[in-house]
Design a protein around this motif. Sequence first.
Motif, PDB file in Angstrom:
ATOM      1  N   VAL A   1       0.872  -1.182   0.000  1.00  0.00           N
ATOM      2  CA  VAL A   1       0.000   0.000   0.000  1.00  0.00           C
ATOM      3  C   VAL A   1       0.906   1.228   0.000  1.00  0.00           C
ATOM      4  O   VAL A   1       1.169   1.826   1.051  1.00  0.00           O
ATOM      5  CB  VAL A   1      -0.939   0.003   1.226  1.00  0.00           C
ATOM      6  CG1 VAL A   1      -1.924   1.153   1.142  1.00  0.00           C
ATOM      7  CG2 VAL A   1      -1.684  -1.319   1.343  1.00  0.00           C
ATOM      8  N   PRO A   2       1.405   1.637  -1.156  1.00  0.00           N
ATOM      9  CA  PRO A   2       2.418   2.686  -1.200  1.00  0.00           C
ATOM     10  C   PRO A   2       1.914   4.077  -0.884  1.00  0.00           C
ATOM     11  O   PRO A   2       2.715   4.967  -0.583  1.00  0.00           O
ATOM     12  CB  PRO A   2       2.929   2.610  -2.645  1.00  0.00           C
ATOM     13  CG  PRO A   2       1.809   2.003  -3.417  1.00  0.00           C
ATOM     14  CD  PRO A   2       1.128   1.058  -2.485  1.00  0.00           C
TER      15      PRO A   2
ATOM     16  N   LEU B   1      -8.368   6.858   0.873  1.00  0.00           N
ATOM     17  CA  LEU B   1      -7.958   5.675   1.625  1.00  0.00           C
ATOM     18  C   LEU B   1      -7.069   4.783   0.762  1.00  0.00           C
ATOM     19  O   LEU B   1      -7.398   4.483  -0.389  1.00  0.00           O
ATOM     20  CB  LEU B   1      -9.176   4.872   2.074  1.00  0.00           C
ATOM     21  CG  LEU B   1      -9.928   5.352   3.322  1.00  0.00           C
ATOM     22  CD1 LEU B   1     -11.150   4.478   3.561  1.00  0.00           C
ATOM     23  CD2 LEU B   1      -9.025   5.335   4.539  1.00  0.00           C
ATOM     24  N   GLY B   2      -5.940   4.357   1.337  1.00  0.00           N
ATOM     25  CA  GLY B   2      -5.063   3.431   0.622  1.00  0.00           C
ATOM     26  C   GLY B   2      -5.447   1.992   0.861  1.00  0.00           C
ATOM     27  O   GLY B   2      -5.357   1.148  -0.046  1.00  0.00           O
ATOM     28  N   ALA B   3      -5.897   1.682   2.078  1.00  0.00           N
ATOM     29  CA  ALA B   3      -6.296   0.315   2.422  1.00  0.00           C
ATOM     30  C   ALA B   3      -6.963   0.333   3.782  1.00  0.00           C
ATOM     31  O   ALA B   3      -6.843   1.292   4.553  1.00  0.00           O
ATOM     32  CB  ALA B   3      -5.088  -0.624   2.440  1.00  0.00           C
ATOM     33  N   ALA B   4      -7.684  -0.735   4.064  1.00  0.00           N
ATOM     34  CA  ALA B   4      -8.240  -0.973   5.398  1.00  0.00           C
ATOM     35  C   ALA B   4      -7.658  -2.274   5.927  1.00  0.00           C
ATOM     36  O   ALA B   4      -7.530  -3.247   5.181  1.00  0.00           O
ATOM     37  CB  ALA B   4      -9.754  -1.045   5.353  1.00  0.00           C
ATOM     38  N   VAL B   5      -7.298  -2.270   7.198  1.00  0.00           N
ATOM     39  CA  VAL B   5      -6.750  -3.469   7.839  1.00  0.00           C
ATOM     40  C   VAL B   5      -7.678  -3.839   8.990  1.00  0.00           C
ATOM     41  O   VAL B   5      -7.909  -3.027   9.896  1.00  0.00           O
ATOM     42  CB  VAL B   5      -5.322  -3.234   8.353  1.00  0.00           C
ATOM     43  CG1 VAL B   5      -4.803  -4.487   9.048  1.00  0.00           C
ATOM     44  CG2 VAL B   5      -4.394  -2.840   7.205  1.00  0.00           C
TER      45      VAL B   5
ATOM     46  N   ILE C   1      -8.790  -4.527   1.254  1.00  0.00           N
ATOM     47  CA  ILE C   1      -9.093  -4.874   2.647  1.00  0.00           C
ATOM     48  C   ILE C   1      -8.219  -6.055   3.036  1.00  0.00           C
ATOM     49  O   ILE C   1      -8.298  -7.125   2.436  1.00  0.00           O
ATOM     50  CB  ILE C   1     -10.578  -5.226   2.830  1.00  0.00           C
ATOM     51  CG1 ILE C   1     -11.469  -4.065   2.372  1.00  0.00           C
ATOM     52  CG2 ILE C   1     -10.873  -5.577   4.285  1.00  0.00           C
ATOM     53  CD1 ILE C   1     -12.953  -4.392   2.401  1.00  0.00           C
ATOM     54  N   LEU C   2      -7.356  -5.835   4.027  1.00  0.00           N
ATOM     55  CA  LEU C   2      -6.463  -6.888   4.505  1.00  0.00           C
ATOM     56  C   LEU C   2      -6.846  -7.268   5.926  1.00  0.00           C
ATOM     57  O   LEU C   2      -7.519  -6.507   6.624  1.00  0.00           O
ATOM     58  CB  LEU C   2      -5.006  -6.421   4.450  1.00  0.00           C
ATOM     59  CG  LEU C   2      -4.503  -6.004   3.058  1.00  0.00           C
ATOM     60  CD1 LEU C   2      -4.553  -4.490   2.922  1.00  0.00           C
ATOM     61  CD2 LEU C   2      -3.094  -6.503   2.817  1.00  0.00           C
TER      62      LEU C   2
END
Length: 499
Positions: free
Chosen positions: A108-109, A178-182, A206-207
């Motif tokens: 997720v840069p 948003l780059g990602a959700a964890v 989504i990780l």
Amino acid sequence: MVHLEDAQRIFEATELCREEIEIIRDVIAQKKIEFPKHLSKLQDPIRLEVQGPYVSESLTGDSRVFRGPPPSSSSDRISVGARLMRFIAGPLAHRAFDKAAQALLPAVPQGTILIIGGGIDGCLFADVLRRAGRRAVAVEPGYGSARQVLVPGLLERPASGSLGVWLQSADNATLAALGAAVVLVRGTMPEVDIELLRDARDDLPILTLERQTATGWQLAGPLPATGAVREENWPKISVVTVSFNQARYLEESIKSVLDQNYPHLEYIIIDGGSTDGSVEIIDKYRSRCAAVVVEPDKGQSDALNKGFKLATGDLMNWLCSDDLLEPGALRQVGRNYLRHRADLIAGGCVRIQETRDEELYRHHTSVVMGETARLDPLDILKFMRSWQKGNYFFQPEVFFSRRIWEEAGAFIKPHLFYVMDYDLWLRMALAGASIRHVPGYIACSRVHSQQKTQDDQAYLYQVEQLIAEYEQMFEQIARTVKPNSDGGGAGLKVGRTLE
């Protein structure tokens, strides 16, 4: 069409109408609200044709959706003591997340990383990411353990610091950044969190992060995406703008619709014969509209009925000539309609003044997010006790399906000067409407001195008249319908004679 589970619900609805009328009359008397000159004090008895009852297979049993009781009050939100523990734990506690961070950052840069996991663990992981130079936000799962339940399975308010509050507070630009959700997984996969995130953005990575005793936290994913919508598969959306001498705001409103660049847009403009330059503005965009009608009408309700008779969309809404759609609104609505097929798709609404930059406040309905619920007409009937508290909708933030429009009669009541939207949502609720409340902001509703609905609350007189109409309707139904012996869903076709 009226769907109520049994005769008892009809009697409850009748009593609610009487109670609301008394409350409204008390407020009018206490505040000395003057009767609006443009309303008639005389109210003709409504004439109804009632057919039924019959059993509706889709509504057999209780039509409301229940999710069970809220979590216990033993919250795992970050307390002062937990923050102190986090500080004392220091490098040793953070080290458990180092491996996960090393795996996440290259994947997720850019963009904000949203961490869903209540308690100290989510905050510790956010700390590790921030120390690596990334923006990270940690929130409690779902609506939070301290969420406020107003109507079980329908109306809930998320707790501070929860994913629900974050999604309702985030504007469309924040969601896009948003780059990602964890998601921190403890045991079973938190499906509600996944649904909330997918409703916000179908392309969001989504990780998951799971605790491994020997190696700390293990990063996995991303979860499978829902897939992009093909251009030809987007549902047709009909937007009707009614206009009369609102040139000051009209062009901005029109552009907010056309600039959506939505592939299957049907835009209809109905003007009542404006003389302030509005028609000239409309002419600039006529070639991009599906239909334009410029002729005298009998008011807003009449103009809306003209527009919706021309509409052929799978989804519909109207946008007043002084209101705006937010960028990306139609794709957000269309995408979630394809995913869930709910009768109503509701998002947020920004209340503004003269310009878009002059925000007063932001509103989201209290209808639960992350699941499809069914509207409860008896709660909507509580105009003073529920609707007026902001639990439901501002008109431009809700799109509705052609199915529920037709089930609710396929018209705006022509005699209504105020609250024609409230009446429509109530009729849709009585017709068994399902609703999906999604993150993001759909529209802006403008507050200015020339609009019909003002702080003087003169509209309460028409609300009183409207609820009296429903009281008469329920009384007539009660004389027609007997309780269901099998407890199934009672369906009635109720037609009002309009003269």
